[in-house]
Design an enzyme around this catalytic site. Structure first.
Site, PDB file in Angstrom:
ATOM      1  N   ASP A  17      -1.212   2.561   5.413  1.00 49.36           N
ATOM      2  CA  ASP A  17      -2.433   2.349   5.735  1.00 49.36           C
ATOM      3  C   ASP A  17      -3.087   3.669   6.095  1.00 49.36           C
ATOM      4  OD1 ASP A  17      -4.559   0.856   5.462  1.00 49.36           O
ATOM      5  OD2 ASP A  17      -4.401   0.452   7.530  1.00 49.36           O
TER       6      ASP A  17
ATOM      7  N   GLY B 243      -7.595   5.517   1.996  1.00 47.98           N
ATOM      8  CA  GLY B 243      -8.950   5.545   1.855  1.00 47.98           C
ATOM      9  C   GLY B 243      -9.905   6.375   3.022  1.00 47.98           C
TER      10      GLY B 243
ATOM     11  N   HIS C 205      -4.957   8.056  -2.258  1.00 45.92           N
ATOM     12  CA  HIS C 205      -3.979   7.050  -2.573  1.00 45.92           C
ATOM     13  C   HIS C 205      -2.852   7.974  -3.347  1.00 45.92           C
ATOM     14  CE1 HIS C 205      -5.847   3.510  -1.917  1.00 45.92           C
ATOM     15  NE2 HIS C 205      -6.741   3.461  -2.556  1.00 45.92           N
TER      16      HIS C 205
ATOM     17  N   SER D  81      -0.666  -5.266  -2.182  1.00 46.00           N
ATOM     18  CA  SER D  81      -0.730  -6.609  -1.637  1.00 46.00           C
ATOM     19  C   SER D  81      -1.202  -7.485  -2.707  1.00 46.00           C
ATOM     20  CB  SER D  81      -1.383  -6.748  -0.255  1.00 46.00           C
ATOM     21  OG  SER D  81      -2.694  -6.717  -0.521  1.00 46.00           O
TER      22      SER D  81
ATOM     23  N   TRP E 201      -5.891  -6.893  -5.174  1.00 44.92           N
ATOM     24  CA  TRP E 201      -6.672  -7.297  -6.605  1.00 44.92           C
ATOM     25  C   TRP E 201      -8.012  -7.481  -6.263  1.00 44.92           C
ATOM     26  CZ3 TRP E 201      -3.691  -6.202 -10.720  1.00 44.92           C
ATOM     27  CH2 TRP E 201      -2.443  -6.181 -10.733  1.00 44.92           C
TER      28      TRP E 201
ATOM     29  N   LEU F  96      20.705   3.910   2.449  1.00 46.58           N
ATOM     30  CA  LEU F  96      19.562   3.293   3.026  1.00 46.58           C
ATOM     31  C   LEU F  96      18.794   2.601   1.910  1.00 46.58           C
ATOM     32  CD1 LEU F  96      17.029   3.378   5.073  1.00 46.58           C
ATOM     33  CD2 LEU F  96      16.118   5.221   3.526  1.00 46.58           C
TER      34      LEU F  96
END
Length: 255
Positions: free
Chosen positions: A36, A39, A53, A81, A85, A147
């Site tokens: 996060d 932006g 991004h 997520s 959309w 991993l």
């Protein structure tokens, strides 16, 4: 669950090139990360959101490398997520293009590190090109064991639970599963990655203090760590600091 906020730098932080030495019994095996702050990072620099991004997408190999170096076994990342959309068509289109490009560019690097990549999410609405890159990455890395990296793309925690409940209901309706046999283990087996188990540490950069519909079942007993660093500025030491916080906490898990 417990929460805590950590600044981007800390006087007790490990050296940027040296992961903390944490006994195996105190190390979180499974870590979830909400990527996060793209932006805000772009806005602070006078750049477009797409540039933010793009910068954020480039941090994924760094996260995988940090997990390998400290000894984490599995990392689950929130890439896109079901709620995303709702963003503008232009931003969504840019994110779809970027997802495909990033996977194509990073696939060989992740494979060389011994990372097994898996996709969790709904295929509906995803661009076919993105699905193709996800499947190609899964296929290339399927035998790697150092991993496990779960990419949660077109993922929503509530959607995952709905899909699990629907699958269980179909089995009950077909007579292959008794209703009284449905328990926590049955539900867990019907999640997108039914072999994952509980997440022990949830990490969110950007300073936001919420989980945002990410892995609600798997985070039931997780320790929460929130950092002020924006995702495009994320470095290995930030994961190591979060892991150290986890190790230092007293975790009763209801006991």
């Amino acid at each position: 669950m417990a929460g805590g906020t950590l600044p981007a730098t800390n006087a007790t932080a490990p050296h940027p090139d040296s992961p903390p030495r944490i006994p195996a019994g105190l190390l979180p095996r499974r870590v979830a990360v909400a990527m996060d702050g793209n932006g805000r990072w772009a806005r602070e620099r006078g750049l477009s959101r797409s540039e933010g991004h793009r910068a954020g997408a480039g941090r994924l190999p760094e996260l995988a490398r940090a997990a390998l170096e400290v000894g984490v076994e599995q990392v689950l990342v929130y890439g896109f997520s079901t709620e995303n959309w709702r963003r503008s068509p232009q931003e969504v289109s840019g994110l779809m293009r970027l997802a495909g490009q990033a996977l194509g560019a990073q696939r060989a690097e992740l494979h060389a590190m011994g990372v097994r990549v898996r996709w969790s999410g709904r295929p509906g609405r995803l661009w076919k090109g993105v699905i193709g890159e996800l499947r190609a990455t899964e296929e290339l890395t399927r035998d790697n064991q150092r991993l496990t990296l779960d990419l949660c793309v077109n993922y929503g925690g509530q959607a995952e639970l709905v899909d699990a409940v629907a699958a269980i209901a179909r089995q009950v309706g077909a007579g292959t599963l008794r209703p009284e046999a449905v328990d926590e283990a049955v539900v867990a087996r019907h999640l997108y990655q039914g072999d994952s188990g509980d997440v022990e540490l949830f990490l969110r950069p950007s300073g936001e203090r919420r989980t945002s519909n990410f892995l609600p079942w798997q985070l039931a007993h997780a320790e929460l760590v929130f950092m002020e660093v924006l995702w495009p500025d994320f470095e290995r030491r930030h994961l190591w600091e979060a892991v150290q916080i986890y190790a230092d906490r007293h975790k009763r898990r209801g006991g």
